[in-house]
Write an enzyme that holds these catalytic residues in place. Structure first.
Site, PDB file in Angstrom:
ATOM      1  N   LYS A 219       7.878   5.096  -7.269  1.00  0.00           N
ATOM      2  CA  LYS A 219       7.412   6.009  -7.680  1.00  0.00           C
ATOM      3  C   LYS A 219       9.052   6.907  -7.846  1.00  0.00           C
ATOM      4  CE  LYS A 219       5.716   9.759  -4.075  1.00  0.00           C
ATOM      5  NZ  LYS A 219       5.349   9.615  -3.096  1.00  0.00           N
TER       6      LYS A 219
ATOM      7  N   LYS B 200      19.264   2.157   5.202  1.00  0.00           N
ATOM      8  CA  LYS B 200      19.658   2.221   3.524  1.00  0.00           C
ATOM      9  C   LYS B 200      20.968   2.747   2.970  1.00  0.00           C
ATOM     10  CE  LYS B 200      15.268   3.468   1.485  1.00  0.00           C
ATOM     11  NZ  LYS B 200      14.588   4.396   0.657  1.00  0.00           N
TER      12      LYS B 200
ATOM     13  N   GLY C 286       3.783   6.339  -1.022  1.00  0.00           N
ATOM     14  CA  GLY C 286       4.172   5.439  -1.616  1.00  0.00           C
ATOM     15  C   GLY C 286       2.980   4.194  -1.168  1.00  0.00           C
ATOM     16  N   ARG C 287       2.906   4.167   0.030  1.00  0.00           N
ATOM     17  CA  ARG C 287       1.990   3.123   1.123  1.00  0.00           C
ATOM     18  C   ARG C 287       0.064   3.344   0.852  1.00  0.00           C
ATOM     19  NH1 ARG C 287       5.194   5.756   4.026  1.00  0.00           N
ATOM     20  NH2 ARG C 287       3.587   7.198   5.796  1.00  0.00           N
TER      21      ARG C 287
ATOM     22  N   GLU D  16      16.992  -2.122  -4.438  1.00  0.00           N
ATOM     23  CA  GLU D  16      16.221  -3.300  -4.635  1.00  0.00           C
ATOM     24  C   GLU D  16      15.248  -3.513  -6.182  1.00  0.00           C
ATOM     25  OE1 GLU D  16      15.710  -1.045  -2.085  1.00  0.00           O
ATOM     26  OE2 GLU D  16      15.206  -2.647   0.023  1.00  0.00           O
TER      27      GLU D  16
ATOM     28  N   HIS E  84      -4.444 -21.188  15.843  1.00  0.00           N
ATOM     29  CA  HIS E  84      -3.208 -22.681  16.380  1.00  0.00           C
ATOM     30  C   HIS E  84      -1.604 -22.009  16.163  1.00  0.00           C
ATOM     31  CE1 HIS E  84      -7.151 -25.413  15.155  1.00  0.00           C
ATOM     32  NE2 HIS E  84      -7.058 -24.581  14.652  1.00  0.00           N
TER      33      HIS E  84
ATOM     34  N   GLU F 267       4.242   2.126   9.344  1.00  0.00           N
ATOM     35  CA  GLU F 267       5.114   4.013   8.557  1.00  0.00           C
ATOM     36  C   GLU F 267       4.807   4.137   8.738  1.00  0.00           C
ATOM     37  OE1 GLU F 267       7.985   2.888   4.780  1.00  0.00           O
ATOM     38  OE2 GLU F 267       6.146   3.426   4.668  1.00  0.00           O
TER      39      GLU F 267
HETATM   40  C1  G6Q Z   1       6.041   4.115   1.557  1.00  0.00           C
HETATM   41  C2  G6Q Z   1       7.227   4.285   1.274  1.00  0.00           C
HETATM   42  C3  G6Q Z   1       8.182   3.804   0.676  1.00  0.00           C
HETATM   43  C4  G6Q Z   1       8.355   3.422  -0.517  1.00  0.00           C
HETATM   44  C5  G6Q Z   1       9.464   2.472  -1.091  1.00  0.00           C
HETATM   45  C6  G6Q Z   1       9.210   1.731  -2.259  1.00  0.00           C
HETATM   46  O1  G6Q Z   1       5.431   4.443   1.806  1.00  0.00           O
HETATM   47  O2  G6Q Z   1       7.374   5.367   1.115  1.00  0.00           O
HETATM   48  O3  G6Q Z   1       7.428   1.794   1.040  1.00  0.00           O
HETATM   49  O4  G6Q Z   1       7.274   2.640  -1.230  1.00  0.00           O
HETATM   50  O5  G6Q Z   1      10.634   2.819  -0.703  1.00  0.00           O
HETATM   51  O6  G6Q Z   1       9.668   3.351  -3.375  1.00  0.00           O
HETATM   52  P1  G6Q Z   1       9.918   3.154  -4.676  1.00  0.00           P
HETATM   53  O7  G6Q Z   1       7.795   2.890  -4.740  1.00  0.00           O
HETATM   54  O8  G6Q Z   1       9.906   5.199  -5.473  1.00  0.00           O
HETATM   55  O9  G6Q Z   1      10.966   2.647  -5.463  1.00  0.00           O
END
Ligand code: G6Q
Length: 547
Positions: free
Chosen positions: A207, A512, A267-268, A213, A384, A353
């Site tokens: 996003k 972070k 994002g989520r 990463e 199990h 989250e």
């Molecule tokens: C979700 C969070 C988080 C995000 C990641 C990746 O709601 O905001 O999990 O999706 O940190 O972020 P980017 O899509 O910006 O790389």
């Protein structure tokens, strides 16, 4: 200013009511009322939600609905659907529902109807996913792109991972999906070791397009591709899913190969957006849109149904009942379907989250528990492992069981055994086995009196442990869309009750930020940060081992 939930009239009623209900046995309530299952079961198309195995009666539900009303849940639902800026800390609307607004009724953000741009991206996804699937969009050397590698993390990874796995049966025969998320070089190495650059499409899903990463992984994959096929190949083998065109350009991906989404998609909550491109390529755009249709059906149900018949509202309120009155701060989700194996991991982010927060939207510290710890795994495997604790641990863990009536792989008796197990688990948790019953069973099996006396407590189950059972006809794109949207709205309901902003995630920032300060120290440059003695010693120990 919203009323603090623990100061509402309904909360006080629930507090008093809990004192009776904590002693009430579900098995007695079932024995007293033949219609209990009927009364506490909801049906939406092919989805059935049986919540009768909960420690509730009509009064409980009445007080919970009153709680929702006192917390103005209905207004808050309307506010979300109307595009109001309910993500107050980031001053943004929350419009994943717009991504699957299948009737296209206008939704306005700052005076602009967002539907045309959503439809434009859906059309672009259709065109591109079909071209990849048909092989008309080819790689640099003219080969069909059959390896789809999604590079993303968190919300830009978990949805695609979960949904592609859930819909594996719908994949195009010659397409394989891979996911690189972890910064651990192993994640890249393991995928790159399996694929041929000439046949690989990298989807960089971010996003913000600034996530360390994802960008580090994407650079590694870019170098691997360029080393094999040259710089020109990037245009044919890399696409981006992002809200940040400037950063996408900077990375060297042509904005023509960028699929956009917007700040109003968290994002989520983004698997319904361009972030779902890997899903669309794997299962085809028609199936992706069926998933949107299923989510839309759940959205409509959530928006229009009375609380008394509203699946996400009821599930959310039951969670509040256990979390805040029974003090159960754990909650498990157990799908009895191998294809749903990543649903618990997906829900872990969605729930924890979103609602793992200690400050209310009114900028006050909350004085009650918010999100429980969510965990889970596919049944029967987890029977199990952690089911020992679920049955005999010292704390109650409410569970959601999810089961499709029909398997995609009807082989021999497998599915009957699976179904028998899920039903047995929920019944056993509810019913339990008293010490006396355990003793009688052992005596009937011919055990000595001494053995019976010694083992009867070990072999007893206190029961009265709650669960919901969610039955789907089959795991298909439509039912998956319904299921995930159901959980999104459940989380929303709880966020409203707890009066928190379910749509920010400041809690992931501090670590972070500190990682960025430790990084130069590992590379032998001073960071100017004074750490505690533990961190300093760990840094120098690891550096010594890496020499
Ligand atoms: C979700 C969070 C988080 C995000 C990641 C990746 O709601 O905001 O999990 O999706 O940190 O972020 P980017 O899509 O910006 O790389």
């Amino acid at each position: 200013m919203n009323i603090a939930v623990n100061k509402t009239r309904a909360w006080k009623k629930l507090d008093g009511h809990y004192k009776t209900m904590k002693k009430t046995q579900m098995r007695d309530m079932f024995a007293e009322d033949d219609s209990r299952a009927d009364k506490y079961t909801l049906q939406l198309e092919n989805m059935r939600v049986d919540y009768s195995k909960n420690r509730i009666n009509d009064r409980t539900m009445k007080f919970l609905f009153n709680l929702a009303r006192e917390c103005r849940l209905e207004d808050k639902i309307k506010a979300m659907f109307a595009g109001e800026k309910i993500n107050v800390t980031e001053n943004r609307p929350v419009l994943h529902i717009a991504l699957r607004n299948r009737t296209n009724t206008p939704i306005y953000v700052d005076g602009e109807n967002v539907m045309p741009k959503i439809n434009e991206v859906l059309a672009k996804m259709r065109k591109f996913s079909e071209a990849v699937r048909l092989g008309t969009f080819k790689g640099q050397t003219g080969k069909k792109l059959t390896n789809i590698v999604n590079i993303g993390i968190g919300g830009s990874d978990l949805g695609p991972v979960m949904a592609t796995e859930a819909l594996r049966k719908y994949w195009a025969k010659d397409i394989n999906c891979y996911f690189i998320s972890n910064i651990d070089g192993t994640a890249c190495a393991e995928v790159l070791g399996k694929i041929d650059p000439e046949e690989t499409l990298f989807i960089v899903a971010s996003k913000t397009f600034t996530t360390i990463e994802t960008l580090t992984n994407a650079r590694t994959c870019r170098k691997w591709l360029v080393d094999a096929l040259g710089e020109h190949a990037v245009a044919k083998h890399f696409v981006a899913l992002s809200t940040n065109e400037a950063e996408v350009r900077k990375f060297g991906i042509n904005p023509e190969n960028m699929f956009e989404f917007w700040d109003f998609v968290g994002g989520r909550y983004s698997m319904w957006s361009a972030i779902g491109l890997s899903i669309a390529i794997a299962v085809g755009m028609d199936n992706f849109e069926k998933m949107l249709d299923g989510a839309y059906a759940m959205d409509q149900h959530f928006y229009h149904s009375e609380f008394e018949h509203n699946i996400p509202v009821i599930l959310g309120l039951l969670g509040v009942w256990y979390n805040n009155f029974f003090d159960c701060h754990r909650y498990a989700v157990v799908p009895y379907d191998q294809y749903l194996q990543y649903v618990p991991a997906y829900l872990q982010q969605l729930d924890m989250e979103s609602n793992g927060k200690f400050v209310s939207v009114d900028n006050e510290y909350v004085k009650y528990a918010t999100a429980p710890v969510l965990f889970g795994g596919a049944g029967t495997n987890v029977q199990h492992s952690f089911f020992q604790l679920i049955h005999q641990g010292t704390e109650m863990v409410p569970i959601d069981f999810i089961i499709p009536a029909i398997s995609h792989n009807e082989i021999g008796e497998h599915h009957e055994i699976l179904v028998a197990n899920v039903l047995a688990q929920s019944e056993a948790l509810m019913r339990g086995k008293t010490v006396r019953e355990a003793a009688a069973e052992m005596t009937a099996a011919g055990k000595s009196k001494e053995t019976v006396n010694f083992l009867k407590k070990f072999k007893s189950f206190e029961g009265n442990r709650p669960s919901n059972t969610i039955v789907l006809k089959k795991i298909d794109p439509y039912s998956l869309g319904m299921l995930i949207a159901m959980y999104e709205h459940k989380v929303f309901v709880q966020g409203v009750i707890w009066n928190i902003d379910s749509f920010d995630q400041f809690g992931v920032e501090l670590g972070k930020q500190m990682a960025l300060s430790i990084l130069p120290e590992l590379e032998n440059n001073a960071s100017g940060i004074r750490h505690d003695s533990s961190t300093t010693a760990l840094i120098s120990y690891i550096k010594k081992l890496r020499k």
